[in-house]
Design a protein around this motif. Structure first.
Motif, mmCIF file in Angstrom:
data_model
loop_
_atom_site.group_PDB
_atom_site.id
_atom_site.type_symbol
_atom_site.label_atom_id
_atom_site.label_comp_id
_atom_site.label_asym_id
_atom_site.label_seq_id
_atom_site.Cartn_x
_atom_site.Cartn_y
_atom_site.Cartn_z
ATOM 1 N N UNK A 17 -10.208 1.750 -4.543
ATOM 2 C CA UNK A 17 -10.055 0.441 -5.165
ATOM 3 C C UNK A 17 -8.751 0.341 -5.946
ATOM 4 N N UNK A 18 -8.339 -0.907 -6.209
ATOM 5 C CA UNK A 18 -7.131 -1.178 -6.997
ATOM 6 C C UNK A 18 -7.400 -0.893 -8.460
ATOM 7 N N UNK A 19 -6.485 -0.207 -9.113
ATOM 8 C CA UNK A 19 -6.679 0.115 -10.524
ATOM 9 C C UNK A 19 -6.523 -1.100 -11.431
ATOM 10 N N UNK A 55 0.780 -1.232 0.000
ATOM 11 C CA UNK A 55 0.000 0.000 0.000
ATOM 12 C C UNK A 55 0.816 1.289 0.000
ATOM 13 N N UNK A 56 2.091 1.235 0.297
ATOM 14 C CA UNK A 56 2.854 2.477 0.229
ATOM 15 C C UNK A 56 3.843 2.497 -0.930
ATOM 16 N N UNK A 57 3.861 1.450 -1.733
ATOM 17 C CA UNK A 57 4.766 1.413 -2.881
ATOM 18 C C UNK A 57 4.156 0.493 -3.941
ATOM 19 N N UNK A 58 3.002 0.887 -4.462
ATOM 20 C CA UNK A 58 2.336 0.031 -5.442
ATOM 21 C C UNK A 58 3.246 -0.132 -6.653
ATOM 22 N N UNK A 59 3.263 -1.348 -7.170
ATOM 23 C CA UNK A 59 4.178 -1.690 -8.259
ATOM 24 C C UNK A 59 3.406 -2.200 -9.465
ATOM 25 N N UNK A 60 4.090 -2.250 -10.598
ATOM 26 C CA UNK A 60 3.501 -2.812 -11.799
ATOM 27 C C UNK A 60 2.378 -1.978 -12.382
ATOM 28 N N UNK A 61 2.352 -0.689 -12.090
ATOM 29 C CA UNK A 61 1.319 0.169 -12.639
ATOM 30 C C UNK A 61 0.037 0.195 -11.834
ATOM 31 N N UNK A 62 -0.015 -0.530 -10.730
ATOM 32 C CA UNK A 62 -1.202 -0.519 -9.886
ATOM 33 C C UNK A 62 -1.251 0.778 -9.092
#
Length: 145
Positions: free
Chosen positions: A107-109, A23-30
């Protein structure tokens, strides 16, 4: 203080390894997005996808879900987990905007899974004035450990 309701399915997916989310470093374009929907109730156990909800109309003042900025997730002084982000930009007044908003959804993109939602006591919109969404100074969500 706004009481956000954490949604069960994203918690399950995180803890069982199906779709862990930093939640503090979303990866992969999320990203974590904020959307506004017309539903006046969102069951945290059965409504797990933002894509299954009815988003309010977009117009000049509101162009649709926005990505949250400066996400943080850390332990507080009581060792509870706190998730926070910057307040979103003001939603400008727009005569052709919406007046039927009822719930704000995080929500998650990448897969549309809802992290949390807040349902307002009555319909709201940006037709008659701008909207300011301010997150609590103590964080959006707190998980007591």
């Amino acid at each position: 203080m706004v009481n956000w309701v954490a949604h069960s399915k994203i918690q399950e997916r995180h803890y069982d390894g199906t779709a862990a989310l930093d939640l503090d470093d979303t990866v992969g374009g999320t990203t974590i997005n904020l959307g506004i929907v017309t539903e006046s109730t969102i069951n945290p156990d059965t409504n797990s996808l933002y894509s299954g909800l009815t988003a309010v109309a977009t117009a000049t003042g509101w162009t649709g879900p926005v990505a949250l900025a400066n996400l943080s997730c850390a332990l507080d002084g009581s060792n509870d987990l706190v998730f926070d982000a910057d307040d979103p930009t003001q939603i400008a007044q727009d005569a052709s905007g919406f007046s039927n908003g009822r719930s704000v959804v995080l929500y998650r993109s990448d897969d549309s899974h809802i992290l949390a939602s807040y349902t307002h006591p009555q319909a709201f919109g940006n037709v008659n004035g701008p909207i300011n969404i301010s997150f609590d100074a103590n964080g959006i969500l707190k998980v007591t450990i």
